[in-house]
Design a protein around this motif. Structure first.
Motif, mmCIF file in Angstrom:
data_model
loop_
_atom_site.group_PDB
_atom_site.id
_atom_site.type_symbol
_atom_site.label_atom_id
_atom_site.label_comp_id
_atom_site.label_asym_id
_atom_site.label_seq_id
_atom_site.Cartn_x
_atom_site.Cartn_y
_atom_site.Cartn_z
ATOM 1 N N ASN A 50 -67.635 -82.393 -88.739
ATOM 2 C CA ASN A 50 -66.570 -83.418 -89.327
ATOM 3 C C ASN A 50 -67.170 -84.658 -89.829
ATOM 4 O OD1 ASN A 50 -64.493 -81.712 -88.785
ATOM 5 N ND2 ASN A 50 -64.225 -82.190 -86.802
ATOM 6 N N SER A 51 -66.668 -85.274 -90.564
ATOM 7 C CA SER A 51 -67.228 -86.587 -91.074
ATOM 8 C C SER A 51 -68.440 -86.525 -91.583
ATOM 9 C CB SER A 51 -67.119 -87.705 -89.944
ATOM 10 O OG SER A 51 -65.697 -87.887 -89.439
ATOM 11 N N LEU A 52 -68.661 -85.394 -92.584
ATOM 12 C CA LEU A 52 -69.803 -84.942 -92.959
ATOM 13 C C LEU A 52 -70.622 -86.148 -93.716
ATOM 14 C CD1 LEU A 52 -69.384 -81.251 -94.031
ATOM 15 C CD2 LEU A 52 -71.155 -82.147 -92.390
ATOM 16 N N LYS A 53 -71.882 -86.188 -93.913
ATOM 17 C CA LYS A 53 -72.606 -87.466 -94.704
ATOM 18 C C LYS A 53 -73.942 -86.737 -95.454
ATOM 19 C CE LYS A 53 -72.543 -90.764 -90.665
ATOM 20 N NZ LYS A 53 -73.248 -91.247 -89.653
ATOM 21 N N PRO A 54 -74.158 -87.245 -96.457
ATOM 22 C CA PRO A 54 -75.273 -86.568 -97.206
ATOM 23 C C PRO A 54 -76.362 -86.283 -96.659
ATOM 24 C CG PRO A 54 -74.318 -88.350 -98.484
ATOM 25 C CD PRO A 54 -73.754 -88.359 -97.065
ATOM 26 N N GLU A 55 -76.875 -86.873 -95.600
ATOM 27 C CA GLU A 55 -77.864 -86.561 -94.874
ATOM 28 C C GLU A 55 -77.950 -85.421 -93.748
ATOM 29 O OE1 GLU A 55 -76.481 -89.608 -95.016
ATOM 30 O OE2 GLU A 55 -76.636 -90.599 -93.148
ATOM 31 N N ASP A 56 -76.494 -84.818 -93.878
ATOM 32 C CA ASP A 56 -76.291 -83.376 -93.123
ATOM 33 C C ASP A 56 -76.783 -82.376 -93.899
ATOM 34 O OD1 ASP A 56 -73.267 -84.813 -91.751
ATOM 35 O OD2 ASP A 56 -75.306 -84.839 -90.706
ATOM 36 N N THR A 57 -77.168 -82.667 -95.320
ATOM 37 C CA THR A 57 -77.576 -81.606 -95.976
ATOM 38 C C THR A 57 -78.825 -80.829 -95.653
ATOM 39 O OG1 THR A 57 -76.564 -82.755 -97.967
ATOM 40 C CG2 THR A 57 -78.312 -81.027 -98.723
ATOM 41 N N ALA A 58 -78.820 -79.656 -95.456
ATOM 42 C CA ALA A 58 -79.769 -78.892 -94.741
ATOM 43 C C ALA A 58 -79.501 -77.185 -94.984
ATOM 44 C CB ALA A 58 -80.197 -79.303 -93.475
ATOM 45 N N VAL A 59 -80.653 -76.545 -94.352
ATOM 46 C CA VAL A 59 -80.196 -75.104 -94.276
ATOM 47 C C VAL A 59 -80.032 -75.032 -92.745
ATOM 48 C CG1 VAL A 59 -80.974 -72.820 -94.310
ATOM 49 C CG2 VAL A 59 -81.516 -74.238 -96.104
ATOM 50 N N TYR A 60 -78.871 -74.546 -92.116
ATOM 51 C CA TYR A 60 -78.576 -74.497 -90.748
ATOM 52 C C TYR A 60 -78.961 -73.077 -90.398
ATOM 53 C CZ TYR A 60 -76.279 -79.119 -91.011
ATOM 54 O OH TYR A 60 -76.094 -80.472 -90.976
ATOM 55 N N TYR A 61 -79.473 -73.185 -89.136
ATOM 56 C CA TYR A 61 -79.824 -71.883 -88.545
ATOM 57 C C TYR A 61 -79.118 -71.587 -87.225
ATOM 58 C CZ TYR A 61 -83.694 -71.848 -92.111
ATOM 59 O OH TYR A 61 -84.420 -71.584 -93.324
ATOM 60 N N CYS A 62 -79.010 -70.474 -86.815
ATOM 61 C CA CYS A 62 -78.408 -70.292 -85.596
ATOM 62 C C CYS A 62 -79.489 -69.531 -84.784
ATOM 63 C CB CYS A 62 -77.280 -68.997 -85.789
ATOM 64 S SG CYS A 62 -76.735 -68.262 -84.283
ATOM 65 N N ASN A 63 -79.522 -69.972 -83.520
ATOM 66 C CA ASN A 63 -80.562 -69.578 -82.420
ATOM 67 C C ASN A 63 -79.867 -69.171 -81.297
ATOM 68 O OD1 ASN A 63 -82.494 -70.672 -80.035
ATOM 69 N ND2 ASN A 63 -83.366 -69.684 -81.454
ATOM 70 N N ALA A 64 -80.497 -68.092 -80.676
ATOM 71 C CA ALA A 64 -80.049 -67.543 -79.493
ATOM 72 C C ALA A 64 -81.176 -67.226 -78.466
ATOM 73 C CB ALA A 64 -78.826 -66.593 -79.424
ATOM 74 N N GLU A 65 -80.895 -67.136 -77.216
ATOM 75 C CA GLU A 65 -81.991 -66.728 -76.392
ATOM 76 C C GLU A 65 -81.290 -65.565 -75.460
ATOM 77 O OE1 GLU A 65 -84.624 -69.066 -73.084
ATOM 78 O OE2 GLU A 65 -82.835 -68.232 -72.096
ATOM 79 N N ILE A 66 -81.637 -64.207 -76.183
ATOM 80 C CA ILE A 66 -80.839 -63.077 -75.629
ATOM 81 C C ILE A 66 -81.913 -62.081 -74.759
ATOM 82 C CG2 ILE A 66 -80.188 -61.001 -76.679
ATOM 83 C CD1 ILE A 66 -79.317 -62.510 -79.078
ATOM 84 N N VAL A 67 -81.143 -61.666 -73.745
ATOM 85 C CA VAL A 67 -81.833 -60.618 -72.793
ATOM 86 C C VAL A 67 -81.313 -59.248 -73.381
ATOM 87 C CG1 VAL A 67 -82.064 -59.716 -70.455
ATOM 88 C CG2 VAL A 67 -81.843 -62.199 -70.898
ATOM 89 N N ARG A 68 -82.312 -58.398 -73.671
ATOM 90 C CA ARG A 68 -82.177 -57.147 -74.318
ATOM 91 C C ARG A 68 -81.411 -56.226 -73.047
ATOM 92 N NH1 ARG A 68 -85.871 -55.595 -79.292
ATOM 93 N NH2 ARG A 68 -84.666 -53.904 -79.277
ATOM 94 N N ARG A 69 -80.690 -55.082 -73.410
ATOM 95 C CA ARG A 69 -79.945 -54.522 -72.786
ATOM 96 C C ARG A 69 -80.965 -53.365 -71.871
ATOM 97 N NH1 ARG A 69 -75.167 -53.260 -71.470
ATOM 98 N NH2 ARG A 69 -74.234 -54.683 -73.467
ATOM 99 N N LEU A 70 -81.860 -52.804 -72.783
ATOM 100 C CA LEU A 70 -82.630 -51.515 -72.260
ATOM 101 C C LEU A 70 -83.878 -52.089 -71.638
ATOM 102 C CD1 LEU A 70 -82.385 -49.099 -75.133
ATOM 103 C CD2 LEU A 70 -81.104 -49.038 -72.883
ATOM 104 N N SER A 71 -84.724 -53.209 -72.295
ATOM 105 C CA SER A 71 -86.032 -53.687 -71.753
ATOM 106 C C SER A 71 -85.666 -54.792 -70.787
ATOM 107 C CB SER A 71 -86.844 -54.223 -72.939
ATOM 108 O OG SER A 71 -86.246 -55.420 -73.420
ATOM 109 N N ARG A 72 -84.409 -55.405 -70.671
ATOM 110 C CA ARG A 72 -84.270 -56.505 -69.838
ATOM 111 C C ARG A 72 -85.051 -57.703 -70.185
ATOM 112 N NH1 ARG A 72 -80.427 -55.158 -65.763
ATOM 113 N NH2 ARG A 72 -79.416 -53.162 -66.592
ATOM 114 N N ARG A 73 -85.769 -57.630 -71.533
ATOM 115 C CA ARG A 73 -86.625 -58.517 -71.734
ATOM 116 C C ARG A 73 -85.884 -60.026 -72.515
ATOM 117 N NH1 ARG A 73 -92.106 -55.609 -74.147
ATOM 118 N NH2 ARG A 73 -92.919 -54.868 -71.817
#
Length: 121
Positions: free
Chosen positions: A83-106
């Protein structure tokens, strides 16, 4: 295989609002912290907001009070309400997640493909 797929973004006027979502799919056992980063032209990628599996949040000073991060653990999805966006918010936005995989448990660090947010009149 694990994927993060983002949606949302686009063009908004200064003072306007946009929302982003990011859904994780694949062989997932659990997801720890999820977050949003952004990268403007000529600048380094920076953390915008993050949320733990327990719901604790962290925001960059520049977006505190304007952006809200949330997640739906049942849907493996993280959201960013801007909300209340500003011109300086202009960018490419990336999602990130730390995920534990089911089979390898890595544990691994995964990224979405990025979505453009442009704030301009």
């Amino acid at each position: 295989q694990v994927q993060l797929v983002e949606s949302g973004g686009g063009l908004a006027q200064p003072g306007g609002s946009l929302s982003l979502s990011c859904a994780a799919s694949g062989s997932i056992l659990s997801i720890n912290t999820m977050g949003w980063y952004r990268q403007a032209p000529g600048k380094q990628r920076e953390l915008v907001a993050a949320i733990t599996s327990g719901g604790s949040t962290n925001y960059a000073d520049s977006v505190e009070g304007r952006f809200t991060i949330s997640r739906d653990n049942a849907k493996n999805t993280v959201y960013l309400q801007m909300n209340s966006l500003k011109p300086e918010d202009t960018a490419v936005y990336y999602c990130n997640a730390e995920i534990v995989r089911r089979l390898s448990r890595r544990k691994g660090d995964y990224w979405g493909q990025g979505t453009q947010v442009t704030v301009s009149s």
